[in-house]
Design an enzyme around this catalytic site. Structure first.
Site, short mmCIF file in Angstrom:
data_model
loop_
_atom_site.label_atom_id
_atom_site.label_comp_id
_atom_site.label_asym_id
_atom_site.label_seq_id
_atom_site.Cartn_x
_atom_site.Cartn_y
_atom_site.Cartn_z
N GLY A 86 39.92 34.57 35.33
CA GLY A 86 40.57 35.53 34.47
C GLY A 86 39.78 36.83 34.50
O GLY A 86 39.04 37.10 35.44
N ARG A 87 39.87 37.61 33.44
CA ARG A 87 39.10 38.85 33.38
C ARG A 87 37.76 38.68 32.70
O ARG A 87 36.91 39.57 32.74
CB ARG A 87 39.91 39.95 32.69
N GLU A 90 34.33 39.62 34.58
CA GLU A 90 33.95 41.01 34.81
C GLU A 90 33.10 41.58 33.69
O GLU A 90 32.33 42.52 33.90
CB GLU A 90 35.17 41.89 35.06
N CYS A 116 38.65 31.12 40.61
CA CYS A 116 39.33 32.40 40.49
C CYS A 116 38.33 33.57 40.56
O CYS A 116 37.65 33.74 41.54
CB CYS A 116 40.17 32.41 39.22
N HIS A 117 38.23 34.35 39.49
CA HIS A 117 37.34 35.51 39.45
C HIS A 117 35.90 35.15 39.07
O HIS A 117 35.07 36.03 38.92
CB HIS A 117 37.86 36.54 38.44
N TYR A 139 39.66 33.86 44.04
CA TYR A 139 40.93 34.58 44.12
C TYR A 139 40.78 35.65 45.20
O TYR A 139 39.72 36.27 45.33
CB TYR A 139 41.27 35.20 42.76
#
Length: 185
Positions: A86-87, A90, A116-117, A139
């Site tokens: 997800g985010r 970050e 993923c991320h 991802y």
């Protein structure tokens, strides 16, 4: 004695990438602890793939209570680590406590699952020697992040390299958790 697994995440984590591993670990009789920068109610997001879009869409997901803040994590208390995407990656990667947590799992060669991320989180280490000569997936938008770590990017959506399990996105969760649990046992 049951295994204890740390899940590192934060606001804007992909809801399936947190809930699926969490409940799957509980189903296996493991103790699953959700850690975030501070102990709080997290806001997850739902990422989906829509035909005609070059990237994913995002909508608000479920609320989720974390159990512990990063500063209070004693990594040696845990047998494995899962990092959802997800985010959240970050921004959690800038937390001052993250490098010591990550370093412990990598140096101790404990199972680490990154989906993923999640590869973005490893940038917090500054020392990329943990990933040189290794292969992992993420991802596709995180391919550059993987390569900047010194790792080779695997095109397949699920990859295991030693005790590092990596997955492309939430559709890969069944295989991701199967491989992670094999390593944990």
């Amino acid at each position: 004695m049951s295994k204890k697994v740390l899940i590192l995440t934060g606001d804007a984590a992909e809801v399936l990438e947190v809930y699926y591993p969490y409940f799957r670990l509980l189903e296996e009789g493991c103790e699953a602890i959700i850690a975030s920068p501070t102990k709080k109610t997290l806001h997850t997001v739902v990422h989906d793939f829509v035909e005609g879009w070059d990237t994913y869409t995002e909508k608000p997901g479920h609320l989720l209570q974390s159990h512990i803040g990063f500063a209070d994590v004693e990594p040696s208390d845990y047998d494995g680590l899962i990092i959802p995407g997800g985010r959240a990656p970050e921004y959690i990667r800038s937390d001052a406590n993250l490098p010591r947590i990550l370093r412990h799992f990598l140096e101790a060669d404990k199972p680490v699952g990154a989906i993923c991320h999640a590869a973005q989180v490893f940038a917090a280490l500054k020392d990329t020697s943990f990933f040189e000569g290794r292969t992992m997936t993420a991802y596709n938008a995180c391919r550059l992040d993987v390569e900047q770590l010194g790792a080779s990017y695997a095109a397949e959506t699920l990859h295991v390299d030693g005790k590092l399990v990596s997955g492309h996105a939430w559709p890969d969760l069944p295989g991701f958790m199967r491989e992670f649990l094999k390593l944990l046992k």
